[in-house]
Write a protein that holds these residues in place. Structure first.
Motif, PDB file in Angstrom:
ATOM      1  N   ILE A   4     -98.185   9.518  26.063  1.00 36.07           N
ATOM      2  CA  ILE A   4     -98.594   8.529  27.059  1.00 36.07           C
ATOM      3  C   ILE A   4     -98.706   9.218  28.401  1.00 36.07           C
ATOM      4  N   LEU A   5     -99.881   9.120  28.989  1.00 39.08           N
ATOM      5  CA  LEU A   5    -100.118   9.663  30.329  1.00 39.08           C
ATOM      6  C   LEU A   5    -100.308   8.482  31.273  1.00 39.08           C
ATOM      7  N   HIS A   6     -99.483   8.407  32.292  1.00 40.15           N
ATOM      8  CA  HIS A   6     -99.619   7.316  33.264  1.00 40.15           C
ATOM      9  C   HIS A   6     -99.032   7.756  34.596  1.00 40.15           C
ATOM     10  N   GLY A   7     -99.292   6.986  35.599  1.00 42.70           N
ATOM     11  CA  GLY A   7     -98.734   7.271  36.910  1.00 42.70           C
ATOM     12  C   GLY A   7     -99.789   7.140  38.000  1.00 42.70           C
ATOM     13  N   GLU A   8     -99.373   7.426  39.198  1.00 44.40           N
ATOM     14  CA  GLU A   8    -100.227   7.276  40.368  1.00 44.40           C
ATOM     15  C   GLU A   8    -101.260   8.399  40.499  1.00 44.40           C
ATOM     16  N   ASP A   9    -100.970   9.556  39.937  1.00 41.60           N
ATOM     17  CA  ASP A   9    -101.833  10.725  40.098  1.00 41.60           C
ATOM     18  C   ASP A   9    -102.873  10.784  38.975  1.00 41.60           C
ATOM     19  N   ASN A  10    -103.979  10.053  39.171  1.00 40.15           N
ATOM     20  CA  ASN A  10    -105.030  10.000  38.158  1.00 40.15           C
ATOM     21  C   ASN A  10    -105.650  11.366  37.889  1.00 40.15           C
ATOM     22  N   PHE A  11    -105.778  12.175  38.923  1.00 44.59           N
ATOM     23  CA  PHE A  11    -106.389  13.496  38.756  1.00 44.59           C
ATOM     24  C   PHE A  11    -105.595  14.339  37.757  1.00 44.59           C
ATOM     25  N   ARG A  12    -104.299  14.408  37.943  1.00 46.12           N
ATOM     26  CA  ARG A  12    -103.474  15.223  37.039  1.00 46.12           C
ATOM     27  C   ARG A  12    -103.398  14.619  35.638  1.00 46.12           C
ATOM     28  N   SER A  13    -103.410  13.315  35.542  1.00 41.62           N
ATOM     29  CA  SER A  13    -103.426  12.676  34.226  1.00 41.62           C
ATOM     30  C   SER A  13    -104.693  13.040  33.466  1.00 41.62           C
ATOM     31  N   ARG A  14    -105.821  12.998  34.155  1.00 43.80           N
ATOM     32  CA  ARG A  14    -107.100  13.346  33.515  1.00 43.80           C
ATOM     33  C   ARG A  14    -107.146  14.827  33.151  1.00 43.80           C
ATOM     34  N   GLN A  15    -106.603  15.676  34.022  1.00 40.76           N
ATOM     35  CA  GLN A  15    -106.563  17.118  33.729  1.00 40.76           C
ATOM     36  C   GLN A  15    -105.712  17.375  32.486  1.00 40.76           C
ATOM     37  N   LYS A  16    -104.583  16.704  32.373  1.00 42.47           N
ATOM     38  CA  LYS A  16    -103.711  16.872  31.210  1.00 42.47           C
ATOM     39  C   LYS A  16    -104.404  16.376  29.946  1.00 42.47           C
ATOM     40  N   LEU A  17    -105.135  15.281  30.052  1.00 41.75           N
ATOM     41  CA  LEU A  17    -105.876  14.762  28.909  1.00 41.75           C
ATOM     42  C   LEU A  17    -106.912  15.780  28.431  1.00 41.75           C
TER      43      LEU A  17
END
Length: 79
Positions: A4-17
């Protein structure tokens, strides 16, 4: 495996995805099975059906369900 990727930092979530997807692709190049869904319109039963469905071509699946916490009904059922 469930990640599960979530949180305020959309950029880092997308990079991790992207990183996870690339790693999955390298390990499963012959049977890459990627699916993406947006949870805004999904019911709990539809989500359950997606996750339980068997692939004809691969035993492993890479499924992304976007914005799942934006769907209040799903959020309540998953809590």
């Amino acid at each position: 495996m469930l990640i599960i990727l979530h949180g305020e930092d959309n950029f880092r979530s997308r990079q991790k995805l992207i990183e996870l997807r690339e790693a999955y692709l390298q390990k499963n190049e012959q049977t890459f099975n990627f699916e993406r869904f947006e949870a805004k319109e999904l019911t709990f039963q539809e989500l359950k059906n997606i996750l339980e469905a068997q692939s004809l071509f691969s035993q492993k699946r890479f499924i992304v369900v976007g914005e799942i916490l934006e769907n209040k009904a799903l959020k309540e059922r998953l809590s």
